[in-house]
Design an enzyme around this catalytic site. Sequence first.
Site, PDB file in Angstrom:
ATOM      1  N   ASP A 165       0.823  -1.204   0.000  1.00  0.00           N
ATOM      2  CA  ASP A 165       0.000   0.000   0.000  1.00  0.00           C
ATOM      3  C   ASP A 165       0.861   1.259   0.000  1.00  0.00           C
ATOM      4  OD1 ASP A 165       0.973  -0.463   2.551  1.00  0.00           O
ATOM      5  OD2 ASP A 165      -0.968  -0.801   3.456  1.00  0.00           O
TER       6      ASP A 165
ATOM      7  N   ASN B 165      -7.363  -2.555  14.449  1.00  0.00           N
ATOM      8  CA  ASN B 165      -8.765  -2.796  14.048  1.00  0.00           C
ATOM      9  C   ASN B 165      -8.900  -4.011  13.128  1.00  0.00           C
ATOM     10  OD1 ASN B 165      -7.739  -1.894  11.647  1.00  0.00           O
ATOM     11  ND2 ASN B 165      -9.054  -0.096  11.458  1.00  0.00           N
TER      12      ASN B 165
ATOM     13  N   HIS C 289      -7.128  -4.539  10.286  1.00  0.00           N
ATOM     14  CA  HIS C 289      -6.847  -4.342   8.860  1.00  0.00           C
ATOM     15  C   HIS C 289      -5.554  -5.043   8.451  1.00  0.00           C
ATOM     16  CE1 HIS C 289      -4.592  -0.287   9.678  1.00  0.00           C
ATOM     17  NE2 HIS C 289      -3.706  -1.222   9.475  1.00  0.00           N
TER      18      HIS C 289
ATOM     19  N   GLU D  88      -9.671  -1.909   5.485  1.00  0.00           N
ATOM     20  CA  GLU D  88     -10.265  -1.553   6.766  1.00  0.00           C
ATOM     21  C   GLU D  88     -11.500  -2.430   7.046  1.00  0.00           C
ATOM     22  OE1 GLU D  88      -8.485   0.168   8.506  1.00  0.00           O
ATOM     23  OE2 GLU D  88      -7.913   2.112   7.691  1.00  0.00           O
TER      24      GLU D  88
HETATM   25  C1  F6R Z   1       1.549  -1.228   6.110  1.00  0.00           C
HETATM   26  C2  F6R Z   1       0.340  -2.012   6.278  1.00  0.00           C
HETATM   27  C3  F6R Z   1      -0.466  -1.967   7.540  1.00  0.00           C
HETATM   28  C4  F6R Z   1       0.355  -2.284   8.785  1.00  0.00           C
HETATM   29  C5  F6R Z   1      -0.504  -2.212  10.027  1.00  0.00           C
HETATM   30  C6  F6R Z   1       0.286  -2.470  11.294  1.00  0.00           C
HETATM   31  O1  F6R Z   1       2.106  -1.413   4.836  1.00  0.00           O
HETATM   32  O2  F6R Z   1      -0.020  -2.677   5.364  1.00  0.00           O
HETATM   33  O3  F6R Z   1      -1.528  -2.878   7.422  1.00  0.00           O
HETATM   34  O4  F6R Z   1       0.926  -3.545   8.653  1.00  0.00           O
HETATM   35  O5  F6R Z   1      -1.097  -0.956  10.122  1.00  0.00           O
HETATM   36  O6  F6R Z   1       1.168  -1.431  11.507  1.00  0.00           O
HETATM   37  P1  F6R Z   1       2.304  -1.518  12.614  1.00  0.00           P
HETATM   38  O7  F6R Z   1       3.246  -2.592  12.189  1.00  0.00           O
HETATM   39  O8  F6R Z   1       2.970  -0.158  12.593  1.00  0.00           O
HETATM   40  O9  F6R Z   1       1.628  -1.806  13.899  1.00  0.00           O
END
Ligand code: F6R
Length: 241
Positions: A67, A135, A137, A142
């Site tokens: 992403d 959450n 995702h 989301e």
């Molecule tokens: C980032 C991504 C997100 C993160 C998620 C967890 O490329 O795809 O889904 O993996 O937000 O983020 P952290 O590792 O910072 O807790």
Amino acid sequence: MKIMICKDYDEVSKKAASIVIKEIKKNPDLKIGLATGSSPIGLYKNLIEAYQKNKISFKSVVSYNLDEYIGIDRSHPQSYYSFMYENLFKHIDMNDDNIHIPDNDIDRIDHLAEDYNQVLHDNQLDIQILGIGTNGHIGFNEPGTPLGNETFIVTLDEQTRMDNSRFFNSIDEVPKFAITMGIKNIMYSKKIVLIASGKEKAKVIHKMIKGKVTKNLPASILQLHPDCTVIIDEQAASKLK
Ligand code: F6R
């Protein structure tokens, strides 16, 4: 789902790196899906170390990021483009032409998702690295996102913007939109490795593994993937017992 519980983040990172290193040794042309955020930073450090010790080369590895934010330039320090170069690419021998990060050029917004989706259709990934949001995702899928979605432009959840505001000066600076692989693209990968650590992830990890598969917790779909490994530390695993 294969669950691996490690002592701490350090061990999680080493375990994840050992899987990726094994895959690259087996297949030097590995197609790997990459994530940003705090979870994979330790994994990337271990990969850099393995490269520096001449254990592996990334010369013909091909990468595809999950992403990217829309609304900030690639040159912005918090873009996922900058993140990937800072935390991995500039330290290893990746060929720039083999790096795929979703384009976020706002002037081409109507074409961004379709273009990246085509790249993903043409290239089945061998392994996909994932983190998980509090959450539930994965990528920026989301809660509520249809599980059959392919690459799309997403309006970020307020919870996600709040979680990610720690990387910006304030929540107002966190972009409201992003481009992300859809769940269907993620599930198409031959192998998936999800990493998580810390007590703030304990609740969502419990729901992902023990709860029912639902679009309200997108990561729960991973229960249905034939080769998904979840690597977590004791804190993230604390609600599993
Ligand atoms: C980032 C991504 C997100 C993160 C998620 C967890 O490329 O795809 O889904 O993996 O937000 O983020 P952290 O590792 O910072 O807790």
